[in-house]
Design a protein around this motif. Structure first.
Motif, PDB file in Angstrom:
ATOM      1  N   ALA A   1       0.831  15.865  71.248  1.00 27.06           N
ATOM      2  CA  ALA A   1       0.852  15.135  69.979  1.00 27.06           C
ATOM      3  C   ALA A   1       0.261  13.752  70.210  1.00 27.06           C
ATOM      4  O   ALA A   1       0.527  13.120  71.235  1.00 27.06           O
ATOM      5  CB  ALA A   1       2.274  15.019  69.441  1.00 27.06           C
ATOM      6  N   SER A   2      -0.547  13.306  69.280  1.00 28.39           N
ATOM      7  CA  SER A   2      -1.209  12.003  69.357  1.00 28.39           C
ATOM      8  C   SER A   2      -0.802  11.170  68.155  1.00 28.39           C
ATOM      9  O   SER A   2      -0.897  11.626  67.009  1.00 28.39           O
ATOM     10  CB  SER A   2      -2.731  12.195  69.375  1.00 28.39           C
ATOM     11  N   GLY A   3      -0.334   9.963  68.408  1.00 27.11           N
ATOM     12  CA  GLY A   3       0.084   9.074  67.326  1.00 27.11           C
ATOM     13  C   GLY A   3      -1.077   8.235  66.819  1.00 27.11           C
ATOM     14  O   GLY A   3      -1.853   7.689  67.611  1.00 27.11           O
ATOM     15  N   VAL A   4      -1.201   8.137  65.507  1.00 27.68           N
ATOM     16  CA  VAL A   4      -2.267   7.336  64.891  1.00 27.68           C
ATOM     17  C   VAL A   4      -1.636   6.076  64.306  1.00 27.68           C
ATOM     18  O   VAL A   4      -0.746   6.157  63.450  1.00 27.68           O
ATOM     19  CB  VAL A   4      -3.001   8.109  63.788  1.00 27.68           C
ATOM     20  N   ASN A   5      -2.086   4.911  64.764  1.00 30.90           N
ATOM     21  CA  ASN A   5      -1.554   3.631  64.312  1.00 30.90           C
ATOM     22  C   ASN A   5      -2.595   2.858  63.510  1.00 30.90           C
ATOM     23  O   ASN A   5      -3.796   3.115  63.631  1.00 30.90           O
ATOM     24  CB  ASN A   5      -1.148   2.785  65.522  1.00 30.90           C
ATOM     25  N   PRO A   6      -2.157   1.884  62.717  1.00 31.80           N
ATOM     26  CA  PRO A   6      -3.126   1.064  61.986  1.00 31.80           C
ATOM     27  C   PRO A   6      -4.189   0.433  62.875  1.00 31.80           C
ATOM     28  O   PRO A   6      -5.355   0.338  62.490  1.00 31.80           O
ATOM     29  CB  PRO A   6      -2.245   0.001  61.315  1.00 31.80           C
ATOM     30  N   VAL A   7      -3.809   0.005  64.096  1.00 29.24           N
ATOM     31  CA  VAL A   7      -4.806  -0.602  64.975  1.00 29.24           C
ATOM     32  C   VAL A   7      -5.894   0.389  65.352  1.00 29.24           C
ATOM     33  O   VAL A   7      -7.053   0.007  65.551  1.00 29.24           O
ATOM     34  CB  VAL A   7      -4.143  -1.190  66.242  1.00 29.24           C
ATOM     35  N   ASP A   8      -5.571   1.666  65.421  1.00 29.92           N
ATOM     36  CA  ASP A   8      -6.580   2.678  65.742  1.00 29.92           C
ATOM     37  C   ASP A   8      -7.652   2.750  64.668  1.00 29.92           C
ATOM     38  O   ASP A   8      -8.850   2.840  64.978  1.00 29.92           O
ATOM     39  CB  ASP A   8      -5.916   4.051  65.897  1.00 29.92           C
ATOM     40  N   VAL A   9      -7.218   2.732  63.412  1.00 31.40           N
ATOM     41  CA  VAL A   9      -8.202   2.842  62.338  1.00 31.40           C
ATOM     42  C   VAL A   9      -8.958   1.527  62.153  1.00 31.40           C
ATOM     43  O   VAL A   9     -10.139   1.528  61.788  1.00 31.40           O
ATOM     44  CB  VAL A   9      -7.552   3.307  61.013  1.00 31.40           C
ATOM     45  N   LYS A  10      -8.302   0.405  62.428  1.00 29.13           N
ATOM     46  CA  LYS A  10      -8.992  -0.889  62.325  1.00 29.13           C
ATOM     47  C   LYS A  10     -10.056  -1.026  63.404  1.00 29.13           C
ATOM     48  O   LYS A  10     -11.152  -1.538  63.153  1.00 29.13           O
ATOM     49  CB  LYS A  10      -7.977  -2.026  62.408  1.00 29.13           C
ATOM     50  N   ARG A  11      -9.735  -0.585  64.616  1.00 27.02           N
ATOM     51  CA  ARG A  11     -10.730  -0.628  65.691  1.00 27.02           C
ATOM     52  C   ARG A  11     -11.899   0.295  65.376  1.00 27.02           C
ATOM     53  O   ARG A  11     -13.065  -0.053  65.587  1.00 27.02           O
ATOM     54  CB  ARG A  11     -10.079  -0.234  67.023  1.00 27.02           C
ATOM     55  N   ARG A  12     -11.604   1.491  64.885  1.00 27.85           N
ATOM     56  CA  ARG A  12     -12.673   2.427  64.527  1.00 27.85           C
ATOM     57  C   ARG A  12     -13.557   1.872  63.415  1.00 27.85           C
ATOM     58  O   ARG A  12     -14.780   2.069  63.407  1.00 27.85           O
ATOM     59  CB  ARG A  12     -12.059   3.776  64.136  1.00 27.85           C
ATOM     60  N   ALA A  13     -12.962   1.151  62.486  1.00 28.44           N
ATOM     61  CA  ALA A  13     -13.723   0.591  61.361  1.00 28.44           C
ATOM     62  C   ALA A  13     -14.504  -0.663  61.743  1.00 28.44           C
ATOM     63  O   ALA A  13     -15.312  -1.148  60.949  1.00 28.44           O
ATOM     64  CB  ALA A  13     -12.770   0.272  60.210  1.00 28.44           C
ATOM     65  N   GLY A  14     -14.276  -1.193  62.951  1.00 31.37           N
ATOM     66  CA  GLY A  14     -14.989  -2.386  63.388  1.00 31.37           C
ATOM     67  C   GLY A  14     -14.251  -3.667  63.126  1.00 31.37           C
ATOM     68  O   GLY A  14     -14.813  -4.756  63.298  1.00 31.37           O
ATOM     69  N   GLY A  15     -12.979  -3.560  62.731  1.00 32.12           N
ATOM     70  CA  GLY A  15     -12.212  -4.758  62.395  1.00 32.12           C
ATOM     71  C   GLY A  15     -11.584  -5.461  63.573  1.00 32.12           C
ATOM     72  O   GLY A  15     -10.876  -6.458  63.396  1.00 32.12           O
ATOM     73  N   ARG A  16     -11.803  -4.968  64.784  1.00 29.71           N
ATOM     74  CA  ARG A  16     -11.241  -5.608  65.980  1.00 29.71           C
ATOM     75  C   ARG A  16     -12.324  -5.871  67.017  1.00 29.71           C
ATOM     76  O   ARG A  16     -12.099  -5.823  68.213  1.00 29.71           O
ATOM     77  CB  ARG A  16     -10.130  -4.734  66.581  1.00 29.71           C
ATOM     78  N   GLY A  17     -13.528  -6.202  66.546  1.00 23.02           N
ATOM     79  CA  GLY A  17     -14.616  -6.545  67.449  1.00 23.02           C
ATOM     80  C   GLY A  17     -15.501  -5.362  67.785  1.00 23.02           C
ATOM     81  O   GLY A  17     -15.302  -4.240  67.321  1.00 23.02           O
TER      82      GLY A  17
END
Length: 327
Positions: free
Chosen positions: A37-53
């Protein structure tokens, strides 16, 4: 192995791919986990979207949290760990391959024994939200006998923070944004849950504490709630903030803070001191084994539906979004 990845930032539907990748081999001090099982967190989607550099590598397999079974260990790791059920945290920190794959390699210390009574989905819920919650509650020592307010008590971090504070002997109050979320915060152990859209939170807290105020606040919206927080805290109180999305650049009222001798903490889970991480892991695993922790799972998706999983996180679910990888 089957895995999901992206090679550039963007929307989930534009950049996420699923297919075959080379199965990783554990390096020195590492174990390989067959992820269940893999947990999906808000930081995961923000990083994927380019919101964390910018991307740290040419190809990224996302997700920090997960759970599964150790199937291979490095030569310098005890072979007795083979076959251990574990929960994983920080799988993608400082590396490009996370838990959105059938296999993930992590430092041995990041693969924590999963108690027999806990399921893989429950283990995958921990990681970022549970460690963040523990740090926010305990960074300034024991909360025994204190009054703690957890804002956003139905959120992933908030619900664990309520439980961490309650298990530490605190009286816990919480805020939520709608009545539908009251049940989650109460189930986590909040004595009183306040709908901040309907009530004046500071006035309600003053009433509940006979005017004495709060010892600590675990804060999901530091900037937006700062005025109310200053009004509610006792002298020498603490704000432990892990987010401030609504007001990302709050103005600091220095003298108001000074004349109450308040502490404001900024907690990023990845940069927690190592001893704090290990204490959190110890406490969380014990509570898990004792059946003391509750987990709110919103939805579960197959790996092939990772786009929908990321979109579900972006919609602001009440509870954790998970990927199932062959439970």
């Amino acid at each position: 192995m089957r895995a999901a990845w992206y090679t550039k930032p963007g929307s989930a539907s534009d950049v996420l791919e699923v297919g075959e990748r080379e199965t990783p081999v554990p390096g020195p001090g590492e174990v390989r986990v067959r992820v269940r099982a893999s947990g999906v967190n808000p930081v995961d989607v923000k990083r994927r979207a380019g919101g964390r550099g910018a991307l740290a590598s040419a190809l990224v397999v996302p997700h920090f949290d997960g759970a599964g079974v150790i199937d291979q260990v490095a030569d310098d790791v005890d072979s007795g760990r083979l076959g251990n059920r574990v929960w994983i945290y920080e799988a993608q920190w400082g590396r490009s391959l996370g838990t959105a794959a059938e296999f993930a390699t992590v430092p041995e210390s990041r693969a924590v024994p999963l108690p027999p009574n806990a399921t893989f989905p429950e283990g995958a819920c921990l990681g970022i939200p549970a460690l963040t919650a523990h740090r926010c509650v305990y960074a300034d020592g024991s909360v025994e006998g204190q009054t703690v307010l957890v804002t956003g008590g139905a959120g992933a971090v908030g619900a664990y923070a309520i439980q961490c504070a309650r298990l530490g002997g605190a009286r816990v109050l919480s805020t939520v944004s709608e009545d539908a979320k009251v049940r989650i915060a109460r189930a986590a152990g909040a004595e009183v849950v306040i709908n901040y859209r309907d009530e004046d939170v500071a006035a309600r807290v003053a009433e509940l504490t006979d005017g004495e105020g709060l010892d600590r606040i675990v804060e999901v919206e530091m900037g937006g709630n700062l005025d109310a927080s200053l009004a509610m805290l006792k002298a020498n109180g603490v704000i432990s903030a892990y987010a401030s999305e609504g007001e990302p650049q709050p103005t600091v009222p220095f003298y108001t803070l000074l004349y109450k001798n308040l502490t404001v903490r900024f907690e990023l889970v990845f940069l927690m001191p190592e001893d704090a991480k290990q204490q959190a892991v110890k406490d969380l695993t014990k509570w898990l084994a004792d059946g003391e922790l509750r987990h709110t799972i919103a939805q579960r998706f197959a790996l092939e539906n990772i786009v929908a999983a990321h979109e579900a996180v972006e919609s602001g679910p009440t509870g954790k979004i998970l990927l199932d990888l062959g439970l």
